[in-house]
Scaffold this active site. Structure first.
Site, mmCIF file in Angstrom:
data_model
loop_
_atom_site.group_PDB
_atom_site.id
_atom_site.type_symbol
_atom_site.label_atom_id
_atom_site.label_comp_id
_atom_site.label_asym_id
_atom_site.label_seq_id
_atom_site.Cartn_x
_atom_site.Cartn_y
_atom_site.Cartn_z
ATOM 1 N N CYS A 1 -15.861 3.592 -26.989
ATOM 2 C CA CYS A 1 -16.875 4.011 -27.028
ATOM 3 C C CYS A 1 -17.655 4.109 -25.493
ATOM 4 O O CYS A 1 -18.386 3.555 -25.063
ATOM 5 C CB CYS A 1 -17.994 3.224 -27.660
ATOM 6 S SG CYS A 1 -17.396 2.990 -29.275
ATOM 7 N N GLU A 2 -16.803 4.979 -24.640
ATOM 8 C CA GLU A 2 -17.206 5.276 -23.389
ATOM 9 C C GLU A 2 -16.865 6.714 -23.140
ATOM 10 O O GLU A 2 -15.519 6.980 -23.419
ATOM 11 C CB GLU A 2 -16.593 4.479 -22.233
ATOM 12 C CG GLU A 2 -16.859 3.087 -22.519
ATOM 13 C CD GLU A 2 -18.111 2.416 -21.941
ATOM 14 O OE1 GLU A 2 -18.793 3.450 -21.216
ATOM 15 O OE2 GLU A 2 -18.699 1.431 -22.268
ATOM 16 N N TYR B 1 -0.490 -1.719 -11.934
ATOM 17 C CA TYR B 1 -1.989 -1.963 -12.363
ATOM 18 C C TYR B 1 -2.292 -0.911 -13.583
ATOM 19 O O TYR B 1 -3.179 -0.593 -13.784
ATOM 20 C CB TYR B 1 -2.753 -1.063 -11.195
ATOM 21 C CG TYR B 1 -2.523 -1.659 -9.845
ATOM 22 C CD1 TYR B 1 -2.792 -2.871 -9.553
ATOM 23 C CD2 TYR B 1 -1.608 -0.907 -8.922
ATOM 24 C CE1 TYR B 1 -2.707 -3.546 -8.097
ATOM 25 C CE2 TYR B 1 -1.401 -1.478 -7.526
ATOM 26 C CZ TYR B 1 -1.653 -2.654 -7.437
ATOM 27 O OH TYR B 1 -1.269 -3.653 -6.122
ATOM 28 N N GLU C 1 4.233 -6.166 1.597
ATOM 29 C CA GLU C 1 3.620 -6.918 0.470
ATOM 30 C C GLU C 1 3.453 -5.596 -0.734
ATOM 31 O O GLU C 1 2.523 -5.560 -1.250
ATOM 32 C CB GLU C 1 2.300 -7.556 0.716
ATOM 33 C CG GLU C 1 2.274 -8.460 1.617
ATOM 34 C CD GLU C 1 0.878 -9.267 1.714
ATOM 35 O OE1 GLU C 1 -0.287 -8.484 1.339
ATOM 36 O OE2 GLU C 1 0.604 -10.144 2.554
ATOM 37 N N PRO C 2 4.713 -5.066 -1.080
ATOM 38 C CA PRO C 2 4.496 -3.846 -1.712
ATOM 39 C C PRO C 2 4.393 -4.368 -3.248
ATOM 40 O O PRO C 2 4.940 -5.066 -3.691
ATOM 41 C CB PRO C 2 5.959 -3.104 -1.840
ATOM 42 C CG PRO C 2 6.851 -4.195 -1.398
ATOM 43 C CD PRO C 2 6.211 -5.333 -0.507
ATOM 44 N N GLY C 3 3.385 -3.505 -4.030
ATOM 45 C CA GLY C 3 3.351 -3.734 -5.133
ATOM 46 C C GLY C 3 3.736 -2.632 -6.200
ATOM 47 O O GLY C 3 4.683 -2.280 -6.685
ATOM 48 N N ARG C 4 2.756 -1.601 -6.111
ATOM 49 C CA ARG C 4 2.782 -0.430 -6.688
ATOM 50 C C ARG C 4 4.273 0.386 -6.320
ATOM 51 O O ARG C 4 4.824 1.126 -7.185
ATOM 52 C CB ARG C 4 1.614 0.579 -6.193
ATOM 53 C CG ARG C 4 1.622 2.039 -6.672
ATOM 54 C CD ARG C 4 0.758 2.955 -6.294
ATOM 55 N NE ARG C 4 -0.633 2.327 -5.741
ATOM 56 C CZ ARG C 4 -1.721 2.167 -6.592
ATOM 57 N NH1 ARG C 4 -1.637 2.995 -7.627
ATOM 58 N NH2 ARG C 4 -2.587 1.662 -6.248
ATOM 59 N N GLY D 1 1.088 -1.149 0.027
ATOM 60 C CA GLY D 1 0.020 0.068 -0.025
ATOM 61 C C GLY D 1 0.808 1.181 -0.001
ATOM 62 O O GLY D 1 0.241 2.523 0.228
ATOM 63 N N TYR E 1 -10.617 4.952 -11.148
ATOM 64 C CA TYR E 1 -10.179 5.753 -9.824
ATOM 65 C C TYR E 1 -10.294 7.236 -10.003
ATOM 66 O O TYR E 1 -9.962 8.092 -9.113
ATOM 67 C CB TYR E 1 -8.960 5.380 -9.174
ATOM 68 C CG TYR E 1 -8.748 3.797 -8.951
ATOM 69 C CD1 TYR E 1 -9.481 3.117 -8.451
ATOM 70 C CD2 TYR E 1 -7.621 3.246 -9.556
ATOM 71 C CE1 TYR E 1 -9.230 1.791 -8.221
ATOM 72 C CE2 TYR E 1 -7.302 1.941 -9.467
ATOM 73 C CZ TYR E 1 -8.288 1.063 -8.646
ATOM 74 O OH TYR E 1 -7.708 -0.379 -8.756
HETATM 75 C C1 LIG Z 1 -3.370 -8.268 0.294
HETATM 76 C C2 LIG Z 1 -2.627 -7.157 -0.623
HETATM 77 N N1 LIG Z 1 -1.312 -7.060 -0.469
HETATM 78 C C3 LIG Z 1 -0.723 -6.217 -1.036
HETATM 79 C C4 LIG Z 1 -1.261 -5.341 -2.073
HETATM 80 C C5 LIG Z 1 -0.419 -4.452 -3.211
HETATM 81 O O1 LIG Z 1 -0.817 -3.173 -2.662
HETATM 82 P P1 LIG Z 1 0.214 -2.015 -3.352
HETATM 83 O O2 LIG Z 1 0.369 -2.212 -4.886
HETATM 84 O O3 LIG Z 1 -0.661 -0.771 -3.085
HETATM 85 O O4 LIG Z 1 1.602 -1.925 -2.523
HETATM 86 C C6 LIG Z 1 -2.581 -5.485 -2.367
HETATM 87 C C7 LIG Z 1 -3.549 -4.527 -3.253
HETATM 88 O O5 LIG Z 1 -4.589 -4.636 -3.609
HETATM 89 C C8 LIG Z 1 -3.236 -6.513 -1.493
HETATM 90 O O6 LIG Z 1 -4.660 -6.483 -1.646
#
Ligand SMILES: Cc1ncc(COP(=O)(O)O)c(C=O)c1O
Length: 422
Positions: A343-344, A372, A274-277, A240, A317
């Site tokens: 077409c939106e 994402y 658990e970083p993604g973004r 997050g 978003y």
């Molecule tokens: C359980 C969980 N972990 C990690 C993430 C990754 O979040 P972010 O990309 O904001 O770090 C998410 C995103 O939805 C999630 O649902």
């Protein structure tokens, strides 16, 4: 993050490669990622967490390209998954299953079976019913299931309502009071191994405090479990961490890490994040070509060949991405919307922006599109999804070919038999 995308003498580059040369070679729309940016960000987080016993589990959903997963695995990442499809990706790259956590409110029996067979570290369990199903599947397969409970700490975090997950009104996790009863139940099962506590309070959060409060909540609950003789090994704080799309102040990893160090010092817990973004978001752009410049009485529109099927975030978003001309041309700036061919009315990439002069045939880059972006892309309007290219220094390599209309048609038709139920 240091910028690995830069403008030099009016021309945009990814590392040492001109974006225009990538468009020429691979066409548009195309996602372009900087390898140095991804690895740099992973190492920055790793460095900030030095001294904390921590495992960084990259959240595969943010960008699940196999080449990027391999890059992060080689750098030492574990993974956070939410489906059997994501697990299959990790199996394809030979990731260590003991560094994989499985989140999500709707795991199916087939997905649980696949994860048990793979031998993942733990399921982040989100309900009493799911716990029952995992126990039943572990019994059926004669496997021990590592589990942690995802608690919903009821922490408010300032972010878009669609990506906030840590309040009592959200579908995610279980309330801390219910978690105690579930842990007691799980501890009595010979098939379940209690490993930890987990939470994930939302995405694109720019302040450290909500994470600090969530950790404190987990420590409090872990202390109560310990008093009952239920020992845990892992505290999973989720992902997050917010990034800079336009004018946001970047997330302060050092401040978060200082809090984690202080609160976890001398404890037995191993931290999972658990970083993604935060690892891939700023490391990618979407490259598109201007089709038309259209002037209505009320507005000017830059119509490009990428739309909400390629980058859904603005429509979903209202998110804000910078849009830049890949090669600057002489002429006045104009206020305009950057829109796609779909077409939106929601098919926009930017609205009401002051943009430099652009004409049909010009290239634009939509910045901060590495997370994402492709992973939320669809085939809406029967549009094949874009190509993906990874840049390393002076080299640009394709890491996913552009889909073709034939790819889309291959799963349909009168001759396709019905799938057997699974
Ligand atoms: C359980 C969980 N972990 C990690 C993430 C990754 O979040 P972010 O990309 O904001 O770090 C998410 C995103 O939805 C999630 O649902």
């Amino acid at each position: 993050m240091d910028s690995f995308f830069s403008e030099q003498a009016g021309e945009w580059f990814c590392e040492a490669v001109p974006l225009a040369s990538i468009a020429e070679r691979f066409g548009t729309p195309t996602y372009v990622y900087s390898q140095a940016a991804i690895l740099g960000q992973f190492r920055r987080l790793q460095g900030a967490l030095e001294g904390v016993a921590a495992l960084i589990c990259y959240s595969v959903k943010a960008n699940s390209n196999l080449r990027i997963l391999r890059l992060l695995r080689d750098a030492g990442a574990g993974f956070d998954i939410v489906s059997a499809g994501e697990l299959a990706r990790l199996e394809r790259i030979g990731a260590d299953p003991r560094q994989v956590v499985f989140s999500g409110v709707g795991k199916t029996a087939a997905e649980i079976d696949a994860a048990l067979a793979a031998g993942i570290l733990m399921f982040n369990v989100e309900s009493a019913e799911e716990l029952g199903l995992i126990e039943a599947r572990a019994c059926h397969l004669d496997r021990l299931a590592g589990i942690s409970l995802r608690i919903n700490p009821d922490v408010e975090a300032a972010t878009h309502p669609y990506i906030a997950t840590g309040r009592a009104i959200h579908k995610f996790g279980v309330p801390p009071e219910e978690a105690l009863a579930l842990y007691r139940r799980a501890a009595a099962s010979p098939l379940l191994r209690l490993r930890g506590l987990a939470c994930h309070i939302g995405s694109q959060i720019l302040q450290v405090d909500p994470f600090a409060r969530a950790l404190d909540e987990m420590l409090e609950l872990a202390g109560r479990l310990r008093a009952e003789g239920l020992e845990l090994d892992y505290l999973d704080l989720g992902g997050g961490y917010g990034i800079r799309y336009r004018r946001e102040e970047p997330f302060d990893f050092a401040r978060l890490a200082a809090h984690l160090r202080r609160r976890l010092e001398g404890s037995r817990y191993r931290l999972i994040v658990e970083p993604g973004r935060a690892l891939v978001g700023e490391a990618g752009v979407l490259l598109a070509r201007v089709l038309y410049v259209k002037r209505n009485p009320a507005k000017r529109f830059i119509v490009v060949d990428a739309g909400m099927s390629d980058l859904l975030r603005p429509a979903l978003y209202g998110s804000q991405h910078e849009v830049v001309p890949v090669r600057r041309r002489a002429g006045p700036a104009h206020r305009a919307d950057v829109v796609g061919p779909i077409c939106e009315t929601a098919d926009f990439l930017a609205q009401d922006r002051e943009l430099p002069e652009l004409a049909g045939g010009d290239l634009v880059a939509i910045l901060t599109a590495g997370a994402y972006g492709y992973s939320l892309a669809s085939n809406y309007n029967s549009r094949p999804r874009p190509a993906e290219v990874l840049v390393d220094g002076r080299t640009a390599r394709p890491i996913r070919r552009r889909e073709t209309v034939e790819d889309l048609l291959a799963t349909e038709g009168d001759q396709i038999g019905g799938d057997a139920p699974r």
